[in-house]
Design a protein around this motif. Structure first.
Motif, PDB file in Angstrom:
ATOM      1  N   GLY A  70       0.812  -1.207   0.000  1.00  0.00           N
ATOM      2  CA  GLY A  70       0.000   0.000   0.000  1.00  0.00           C
ATOM      3  C   GLY A  70       0.846   1.257   0.000  1.00  0.00           C
ATOM      4  O   GLY A  70       2.083   1.215  -0.069  1.00  0.00           O
ATOM      5  N   SER A  71       0.190   2.402   0.081  1.00  0.00           N
ATOM      6  CA  SER A  71       0.886   3.681  -0.041  1.00  0.00           C
ATOM      7  C   SER A  71       1.829   3.969   1.119  1.00  0.00           C
ATOM      8  O   SER A  71       2.713   4.814   1.011  1.00  0.00           O
ATOM      9  N   SER A  72       1.648   3.284   2.265  1.00  0.00           N
ATOM     10  CA  SER A  72       2.521   3.508   3.429  1.00  0.00           C
ATOM     11  C   SER A  72       3.556   2.397   3.605  1.00  0.00           C
ATOM     12  O   SER A  72       4.144   2.271   4.676  1.00  0.00           O
ATOM     13  N   ALA A  73       3.767   1.590   2.570  1.00  0.00           N
ATOM     14  CA  ALA A  73       4.679   0.447   2.683  1.00  0.00           C
ATOM     15  C   ALA A  73       6.102   0.881   3.003  1.00  0.00           C
ATOM     16  O   ALA A  73       6.842   0.164   3.673  1.00  0.00           O
ATOM     17  N   GLY A  93       6.608  -2.671  -7.629  1.00  0.00           N
ATOM     18  CA  GLY A  93       6.368  -2.957  -6.224  1.00  0.00           C
ATOM     19  C   GLY A  93       5.069  -2.421  -5.664  1.00  0.00           C
ATOM     20  O   GLY A  93       4.277  -1.777  -6.353  1.00  0.00           O
ATOM     21  N   PRO A  94       4.827  -2.671  -4.357  1.00  0.00           N
ATOM     22  CA  PRO A  94       3.553  -2.325  -3.722  1.00  0.00           C
ATOM     23  C   PRO A  94       3.433  -0.866  -3.315  1.00  0.00           C
ATOM     24  O   PRO A  94       2.329  -0.382  -3.096  1.00  0.00           O
ATOM     25  N   SER A  95       4.542  -0.141  -3.184  1.00  0.00           N
ATOM     26  CA  SER A  95       4.486   1.263  -2.776  1.00  0.00           C
ATOM     27  C   SER A  95       4.211   2.149  -3.985  1.00  0.00           C
ATOM     28  O   SER A  95       4.430   1.752  -5.132  1.00  0.00           O
ATOM     29  N   PHE A  96       3.718   3.351  -3.708  1.00  0.00           N
ATOM     30  CA  PHE A  96       3.539   4.266  -4.822  1.00  0.00           C
ATOM     31  C   PHE A  96       4.902   4.700  -5.337  1.00  0.00           C
ATOM     32  O   PHE A  96       5.902   4.686  -4.627  1.00  0.00           O
ATOM     33  N   ARG A  97       4.961   5.078  -6.588  1.00  0.00           N
ATOM     34  CA  ARG A  97       6.206   5.508  -7.225  1.00  0.00           C
ATOM     35  C   ARG A  97       6.057   6.961  -7.700  1.00  0.00           C
ATOM     36  O   ARG A  97       5.016   7.353  -8.217  1.00  0.00           O
ATOM     37  N   ASN A 146       0.518   4.256  -8.494  1.00  0.00           N
ATOM     38  CA  ASN A 146       0.555   3.064  -7.641  1.00  0.00           C
ATOM     39  C   ASN A 146      -0.213   1.948  -8.321  1.00  0.00           C
ATOM     40  O   ASN A 146      -0.990   2.183  -9.259  1.00  0.00           O
ATOM     41  N   PHE A 147       0.004   0.721  -7.859  1.00  0.00           N
ATOM     42  CA  PHE A 147      -0.514  -0.444  -8.583  1.00  0.00           C
ATOM     43  C   PHE A 147      -2.032  -0.555  -8.526  1.00  0.00           C
ATOM     44  O   PHE A 147      -2.632  -1.294  -9.303  1.00  0.00           O
ATOM     45  N   LEU A 148      -2.682   0.170  -7.626  1.00  0.00           N
ATOM     46  CA  LEU A 148      -4.141   0.137  -7.528  1.00  0.00           C
ATOM     47  C   LEU A 148      -4.810   1.311  -8.240  1.00  0.00           C
ATOM     48  O   LEU A 148      -6.025   1.454  -8.172  1.00  0.00           O
ATOM     49  N   MET A 149      -4.030   2.141  -8.889  1.00  0.00           N
ATOM     50  CA  MET A 149      -4.579   3.365  -9.465  1.00  0.00           C
ATOM     51  C   MET A 149      -5.623   3.104 -10.548  1.00  0.00           C
ATOM     52  O   MET A 149      -6.487   3.943 -10.799  1.00  0.00           O
ATOM     53  N   GLY A 150      -5.567   1.949 -11.182  1.00  0.00           N
ATOM     54  CA  GLY A 150      -6.502   1.675 -12.257  1.00  0.00           C
ATOM     55  C   GLY A 150      -7.887   1.275 -11.793  1.00  0.00           C
ATOM     56  O   GLY A 150      -8.848   1.371 -12.568  1.00  0.00           O
ATOM     57  N   PHE A 151      -8.017   0.840 -10.539  1.00  0.00           N
ATOM     58  CA  PHE A 151      -9.311   0.320 -10.084  1.00  0.00           C
ATOM     59  C   PHE A 151     -10.383   1.402 -10.083  1.00  0.00           C
ATOM     60  O   PHE A 151     -11.418   1.278 -10.741  1.00  0.00           O
ATOM     61  N   ILE A 152     -10.130   2.491  -9.354  1.00  0.00           N
ATOM     62  CA  ILE A 152     -11.151   3.522  -9.236  1.00  0.00           C
ATOM     63  C   ILE A 152     -11.340   4.255 -10.557  1.00  0.00           C
ATOM     64  O   ILE A 152     -12.461   4.616 -10.929  1.00  0.00           O
ATOM     65  N   VAL A 153     -10.235   4.460 -11.314  1.00  0.00           N
ATOM     66  CA  VAL A 153     -10.366   5.107 -12.619  1.00  0.00           C
ATOM     67  C   VAL A 153     -11.176   4.227 -13.565  1.00  0.00           C
ATOM     68  O   VAL A 153     -11.998   4.719 -14.350  1.00  0.00           O
ATOM     69  N   GLY A 154     -10.963   2.912 -13.477  1.00  0.00           N
ATOM     70  CA  GLY A 154     -11.744   2.000 -14.310  1.00  0.00           C
ATOM     71  C   GLY A 154     -13.224   2.058 -14.005  1.00  0.00           C
ATOM     72  O   GLY A 154     -14.070   2.081 -14.917  1.00  0.00           O
TER      73      GLY A 154
END
Length: 719
Positions: free
Chosen positions: A57-60, A542-546, A642-650
């Motif tokens: 997640g974002s705090s990893a 990776g799991p953290s945001f870039r 981040n790796f989850l960014m596509g979910f809400i945009v989708g």
């Protein structure tokens, strides 16, 4: 098939017995959850302690810092002979800064026989996990979480290494008013337990000292705060205090400066990390103030420890020293108790007096650290510099005189209602362009296959990450980080993601094309999860945001009193060019004609010699190309992925395609822009935390009036 068969009593009894046996088999090796002694308590076995910190997640990044400090402490303790002549062993669980994950992690640690735990970064995640630790009689020493509510449940097992939010709020309010002379202050939070509590307490501390001209919330994980900041800008604050975490904090600073907001900015301790500076950019982050507990850098007694840590892991994180001390405290408490009995260890922790790298540590009757303080830092040339501390201001202390060099900050430029509305419209167009690019893929696939590809949003994320890697390579080569490097990275992301989109159709969807629609829908959800986890597990991402290697400039020009950034112009021009190119392909080429024929009647198209399979693959490829372009532009614009960014945009892009008329390409563009506008209006009307509710409520209202969407559906075959 009959669905009303009643099993016999004998069958039910055998089923119940089998379930009991299975539970016993699975739970047996795990040890007692509430037992007084830990698993492996026999002499000579390792003593197990646990830790639940965010590892994804974002705090990893924070979780990784704390984990390294805990492992460093355990290695040193074992090097000295361990505890009670036994090795110390630590088990880590990921709480992901999520309440549900934190509760599950606490249960796992208890079941694994951990004697005590070093757990807690996000207060909102730790709060519901506290009863689990308490019922297991397992003490938790908390390195970072510090909400006031954490010690208000009356548990004798929870001990905080940091001063709580009341001290932080007092420090922030005192510095903003007494030191900086600010009188018009805006407070932003993310509605999490920690951030909302700090925001509320700071507002109370400011009562009678300054006017709180704005008090607003944003959605955690959000990346576009332009609408909230435009609304805030109209209130003319001379200072802004962000109480949430660094992932959003860096974006807020960056976007505020990009909008010409020149108010002083202060952030809470959840935002103290180098990633805040990287996301905001050096120029935007310069001069930002931070309220924080003293870290190793501000503690003279921690200098030697910090050098040892840096030699192994690099610069310590903000809470590395606290995590190290927490581990030493747990070990000392086990030694003092002379036992691994959880209750005895919990009592020893509460009564401990420990001299650690963060200073003297002891806890009061409620589990708060005694004589703890907050400091104030300022970001100078990319570093955190101490400007006030270490003593925290007391409630009854007279305020200090303002610093001679610090005058009340000049308020941001006043904006008229017209210019404010135009600026919000520009924000809506940029947000809507991202939704529109992704929505085009939904509409193309639905138009040709009558299928909702719920993995499409994750292609947007994949494109952003491929662009991230391509830009990193270009920046370190002769291509540079200019227009040429960005253009080539955009093309690379579109090519790679387009290929993945076509491969997805060939491998996952084509074999199931004649299956029931529900099967295809489930497959799409599975592909979405596969893509998300593939991005998360790929080592360079990776799991953290870039933070994106290159960010678009925040410079711009003034038009009709509106600050128009060059980034806005570049995003809108590129998006419109891509939409025009797609329309030309679909409407004016042989391939486009074949695709439209396939969408109208696939069987007739096949009889006319059209390769239907190829046309469907082309639709997936073109849709993925559009999504990838949107992902790269979003990364350049916001500066963070981040790796989850596509979910809400989708989800929102699917909503936009339905709003415009799914299956209609023009409708997808109109729907995307309309959704962006609805979000901005919602932010202006009901606040940032309710903008999605407002947008979806408006969508429902529109679809009740026109169920086929604003432009209807231009395909011939209905389901």
């Amino acid at each position: 098939m009959r669905l009303d068969i009643k099993p016999s009593p004998g069958r039910l009894l055998r089923l119940f017995a089998a379930c009991v046996a299975l539970v016993a088999l699975v739970a047996g090796p795990c040890g007692p959850i509430r037992g007084e002694r830990s698993a492996g308590a026999e002499r000579g076995a390792a003593i197990v302690i646990g830790s639940a910190v965010p590892l994804t997640g974002s705090s990893a990044k924070m979780g990784r810092d704390m984990r390294q400090a805990i492992e460093m402490a355990v290695d040193e303790i074992n090097g000295r002979g361990g505890v009670l002549d036994r090795r110390l062993e630590v088990r880590f669980e990921d709480d992901a800064c999520d309440a549900e994950a934190a509760v599950a992690a606490a249960h796992k640690l208890a079941a694994q026989g951990a004697v005590a735990a070093i757990s807690g970064y996000c207060s909102g995640a730790l709060l519901p996990a506290e009863p689990v630790y308490h019922r297991a009689r397992m003490a938790a020493v908390v390195p970072a979480a510090n909400a006031v509510k954490l010690t208000m449940q009356g548990f004798d097992t929870i001990n905080l290494m940091l001063p709580n939010n009341q001290v932080q709020a007092r420090t922030a309010a005192g510095f903003l008013t007494a030191e900086l002379g600010k009188r018009r202050i805006a407070i932003l939070h993310d509605n999490s337990a920690f951030a909302r509590e700090l925001a509320d307490l700071t507002r109370e501390e400011l009562r009678g000292k300054a006017d709180v001209v704005a008090f607003d919330a944003v959605t955690p994980g959000e990346r576009d705060f332009s609408a909230v900041l435009t609304h805030l800008k109209a209130r003319r604050p001379d200072a802004i205090y962000w109480t949430g975490y660094y992932a959003e904090g860096g974006l807020i600073i960056r976007q505020a400066r990009g909008q010409g907001i020149d108010a002083s900015i202060m952030v809470g301790d959840g935002s103290r990390d180098a990633a805040l500076i990287a996301t905001a950019g050096l120029a935007s982050a310069e001069g930002v103030f931070v309220t924080s507990p003293p870290s190793a850098a501000e503690l003279p007694g921690a200098a030697g420890w910090a050098r040892r840590y840096a030699a192994a892991h690099g610069e310590p994180g903000p809470y590395s020293a606290q995590a190290y001390d927490a581990t030493q405290i747990v070990a000392a408490a086990i030694q003092a108790a002379g036992s691994t009995d959880r209750a005895a260890v919990a009592a020893a922790i509460r009564a401990i007096h420990h001299d650690g790298v963060t200073g003297a540590v002891s806890f009061d009757a409620s589990g708060r650290r005694q004589d703890a303080a907050f400091v104030v830092l300022e970001i100078r040339e990319g570093r955190f510099a101490l400007v006030q501390g270490p003593a925290a201001p007391r409630a009854d202390a007279a305020p200090s005189a303002p610093r001679a060099a610090a005058q009340p900050g000049a308020p941001a430029r006043s904006t008229s209602r017209v210019s404010n509305a135009l600026e919000q419209l520009l924000n809506a167009l940029v947000i809507g362009s991202f939704y529109a690019l992704v929505a085009l893929g939904y509409s193309m696939v639905y138009g040709i296959m009558r299928m909702i590809n719920f993995a499409h949003g994750d292609l947007y994320a994949l494109g952003a990450f491929v662009g991230y890697s391509a830009l990193a390579l270009a920046s370190g080569s002769f291509l540079g980080a200019g227009a040429l490097g960005i253009g080539l990275a955009l093309l690379a992301a579109m090519a790679v993601t387009g290929g993945v989109g076509a491969l997805m159709e060939r491998v996952a969807y084509r074999p199931l094309r004649r299956s029931p629609r529900l099967i295809l829908l489930i497959t799409a959800v599975g592909m979405s999860l596969l893509l998300e986890n593939a991005i998360m597990l790929f080592e360079p991402w990776g799991p953290s945001f870039r933070v994106y290697p290159v960010a678009l400039t925040r410079a711009g020009t003034s038009l009709l009193g509106v600050h128009v950034g060059y980034a806005h112009i570049a995003i809108l021009a590129t998006a419109l060019a891509l939409m025009w190119a797609l329309r030309r392909i679909i409407g004016g080429s042989t391939v486009g004609l074949a695709m439209r024929a396939t969408a109208f009647d696939a069987e007739a198209a096949r009889l006319m010699g059209i390769d239907v399979d190829r046309m469907i693959s082309v639709a997936f490829l073109l849709g993925a190309v559009m999504a990838a372009a949107g992902g790269v532009m979003a990364g350049l614009y916001y500066g963070q992925i981040n790796f989850l960014m596509g979910f809400i945009v989708g989800i929102k892009a699917f909503t936009a395609s339905v709003l415009g008329g799914i299956g209609n390409l023009s409708g997808a563009v109109v729907g995307g822009m309309m959704l962006g506008l609805l979000e901005v209006i919602g932010t202006r009307s009901v606040g940032g935390q309710w903008k999605d509710v407002f947008a979806f409520a408006a969508l429902i209202a529109i679809l009740l009036i026109k169920p086929t969407g604003l432009l209807g559906e231009r395909v011939g075959k209905r389901m």
